[in-house]
Design an enzyme around this catalytic site. Sequence first.
Site, PDB file in Angstrom:
ATOM      1  N   LYS A 135      15.324 -53.896 -34.339  1.00  0.00           N
ATOM      2  CA  LYS A 135      15.804 -54.827 -35.373  1.00  0.00           C
ATOM      3  C   LYS A 135      16.199 -54.048 -36.622  1.00  0.00           C
ATOM      4  CE  LYS A 135      14.196 -59.071 -37.693  1.00  0.00           C
ATOM      5  NZ  LYS A 135      13.031 -59.961 -37.869  1.00  0.00           N
ATOM      6  N   SER A 194      14.000 -64.694 -37.287  1.00  0.00           N
ATOM      7  CA  SER A 194      15.025 -63.824 -37.779  1.00  0.00           C
ATOM      8  C   SER A 194      15.412 -62.703 -36.803  1.00  0.00           C
ATOM      9  CB  SER A 194      14.603 -63.203 -39.109  1.00  0.00           C
ATOM     10  OG  SER A 194      13.419 -62.478 -38.945  1.00  0.00           O
ATOM     11  N   SER A 246       9.256 -65.093 -36.454  1.00  0.00           N
ATOM     12  CA  SER A 246      10.567 -64.488 -36.225  1.00  0.00           C
ATOM     13  C   SER A 246      10.761 -63.701 -34.942  1.00  0.00           C
ATOM     14  CB  SER A 246      10.909 -63.566 -37.396  1.00  0.00           C
ATOM     15  OG  SER A 246      11.150 -64.349 -38.545  1.00  0.00           O
TER      16      SER A 246
END
Lengths: 494, 480, 104
Positions: A85, A160, A184
């Site tokens: 990420k 996210s 997330s």
Amino acid sequence: MNTAEFAALHATAIAARVSAGEASPADLVKATFDRAAEVGAGSDALNLILWSDRDLADRDAKALEEGLTRAGTGGRLAGVPVAVKDNIATLGLPTTCASKILAGYVSPYEATVVTRLREAGAIVIAKTNMDEFAMGSSNENSAYGPARNPVDVRRVTGGSSGGSAGVVAAGIAPIALGSETGGSVRQPASFCGVVGVKPTYGRVSRYGLVAFASSLDQVGALARNVEDAALAMEIIAGEDSKDSTSKPIPVGSYRDQFLSLASSPAPLDGITIGVPAEYFPEDMDPGIRSQCDRSIEALRSLGARVVDVSLPHSSLAIPVYYIVAPAEASSNLARFDGVRYGSRAAVSGGLREMFGQTRSEGFGREVTRRILLGTYVLSAGYYDAYYRKAQAVRALITRDFHTVFGNGIHALFTPTTPTTAFAIGAVTDPYEMYLGDVFTASANLAGVPAMSIPIGRIAGLPVGGQIIASHFCESMMFRVAYALESALGSEAHQ
Amino acid sequence: MTQSDWEMVVGLEVHVQLKTRSKAFCGCSTDFGAAPNSNTCPICLALPGSLPVLNEKAVALAVRAAVALGSTIHPVSIFARKNYFYPDLPKGYQISQFDQPLATGGSLEIAVDGDAKKIGVTRVHMEEDAGKSLHDRFPGSTAIDLNRAGVPLIEIVSEPDMRSSREATAYLRELKQMLQYLSVSDVSMEEGSLRVDANVSARPRGEKKLGTKTEVKNMNSFSGVERALDFEFARQCALLERGEKIHQQTLLWDSVRNEARVSRTKEGSHDYRFFPEPDLGPLVLDRDWISSVKSAIPELPSDMKRRFAADYGIAPEEINQLASHPELAAYYESAARASGEPKAAANWVMGEVQAAVNSSGVPITQFRIRPTDLAQLITLIRDGLISHSAGKKVFALMLETGKPAPQIAQDAGLLKVGDDTALAAWIDEVVAEHPVEAARYFGGERKLQGVLVGFVMKKSAGKADPGRVNQLLISRAGAG
Amino acid sequence: MAVNHDDVRYVAELARLSVGDDRLDELVGELNGILAHMDVLAQVNTAGVEQAISDPVESTPLRSDSGGPLALESPREDFAPAMRDGFFIVPRLATHEDTADRAP
């Protein structure tokens, strides 16, 4: 190896083949990039990947190959392509947190979790799309455009860690790192039909994870199955002297524990699983309810005793979370001032104007909103009523879990999300978006480990089931998840 | 009413840089004078994803300082973020302590014109330093150097117990001496390891309630502190005389113009939004560890001075000088003990030794003449083996050659001659050269004895043992 | 509790965010919409909870003073927006006021 074959491989299988010399790291890198191109992982299609560098990946593959020749054997993730990420620091590839304020920023140091993966032989092949600074539940808040769900490209991946979930769902990489603050990793895992794990707070090092809410943040792992997710966790977990909040509690071998029970007819014999009433409201989506019911039946068939429990303060999780997280974020994001790194606004005035313009131009709407909210709840006159009060209520939420786990409950089972993946652009009200975290945020607030596994589909859209365990009881969590995953089999993806 | 009808009330907030090798929250060096930004890392640059880890030596030094001040050490203390924006504050917040500081209470004894007074301490807490902003290095820009960012500090807040600018500087001197002694800090205002902010107010003499205070910053020396406090007090008195109110504001001292100017910051602009630092847990100190820090504390200057007065009987001014630096005091004490002559040792140390050390530039701990060497020289003189003036020559030769005093005295022929034959020969020569004085002396004028001894000393270039010469003259005179 | 324009302007200033006037209007509405949901917390009885959470057992870890610094894999010039002679450069703090803005 063709892309279809590659996309079906487990990380454990890849590592075994590479170590045995049956697959070369270079071929795996090629397969990854071919697959990414095939599904359209870039900005022209699914927009799951923000940054990747084929040359860099090839060089890493070559170095790994040379190392293997010398050592004769590979690490537990030898040759496995992993995606990271974009809020986790990597050398070589940028770390922008999907924000304009960090456009082009390449970290001069690497996150501990990335070092651990690479030392196990993994090859970092991409930085994935996300909600800006991890603030969001749909991956629509990225400065680089929304990510699209590989299962249905008109829909969100969730957030996210949307890009990471999508990359795994699309078979581009078997393992991806994400981050959790309010759900997330689990929520996008649920929306994309993959496994997503949030460890106990303090289980995994945060050194190199760009801070959003320091008392909640944890690096999490996404994978196509429980075993790979457990493997990733085994590798990244453990105390780090560079993170004062990481705990010196030994990391078990999560896989050994559940694999040894795999052939048992009742692998959850003696285990009591709690189903919290607050997570199964009257007006719950009937499709999700029926999927959960099927899973609960499966758990019983595995030998578990399933009982009703209560986590009475559950409804307070969202208000508490949306005070504590923005408050800490408002402080954590103060370092983005254009002085030492990142983008800087060109201004004619002095320093004050430079700060103001840099930050206003660099941060998106949701980030700006949360910084303002967070600053407000910490400001003079409001600290006691908001921040301090929220932290006290947070302690009550934590106590709910202690009570339940202290009363003979080994794990909890709940739906991961109240809905399946919604359409891009469908949810515009901020608070409505926040409510998507209603089943996930409590675990972050209490610091307990939780994970989501696919348990079924509704109209083709994935549904996630959540398993929550007590602090540092990842073994129990994985044991229940693995057994359930096996019991559901292919039904989980139908 | 005039200024003398008003009483000055002063409280001081002192920031002290702790003498650690590395910074408070990262391993970067705290060395002074390095190239700009060369002592920085992901943590003190506040790169995204970096995290603080607390330096144990910083804690030990902070506790040491607090213990020496007689403060109550709190076994649990909490770090907090003080949030504000400044270009040399990399994180946009400073890690400090707010509620639940490391220590509260305590006091420091000062003396002004011989009057002793206890100044109360409110609290001692830990925090990190910011970097440096240079506004005039490049036109139109401010240059930022983060070498200092993250250096560990303690903040010592006093009670508003000082009643004059001299009390304030006395407090600072005592504090500086103590912290230097304990090797807690270099405490140099010039180098920035000691910084002072003052809170000043005025009230009618006899009034118990405190007046409105103003804050005075930017004082760079002890004399600057004194002048700034006097200036601000006078300003406040003048306003109060006219029946005007004092506004709570911050003033910056300008040592060039000798005035304090109001800093035009808006009311309420310092909303620091303190909250507990989530990246660090609480600092929990166990009682055994605190006790061990207490017992490891070397003797405090005030205790040492008392002991020097009692044990060595040297004068207060001498004590003050000798006790001014721990290394000097240690040197003196070692020489005093080894020689058994504390007064002579004091003279030698404050005289010849200090002069030689100062001109050589080496610290006294590395001075060629060790205390035991000096003690040897002192005993040579005490035992009458060399004269005091010969002793000075020996000292110089000790410095030059590194050889011990007895050997030098021997080789240089400086040992006093006590041999009667040699002495008699010199006496004969003197008698021959000074027949008038000799005749008068031997004729009965005993007061001329000193003169004759003087002649013998001169003839022998100081080597004759005057005591023995006296005896020989007396016996010669007695012999008729 | 509700925020008004002044509150949002004050907080934006504290956070060094330059917010335009129309955006300010929108934000007042958005923030109030969110804050309305927080009022429920005031109703919750949290007496005695804070004492429990302030009884810690473990100290924050302590690091040796002689460890040595963490390295940077690339020079500061690579990521700094503006550097000269080794200094980070920013637009000058124009006023006396700005200099005093800092705390000690």
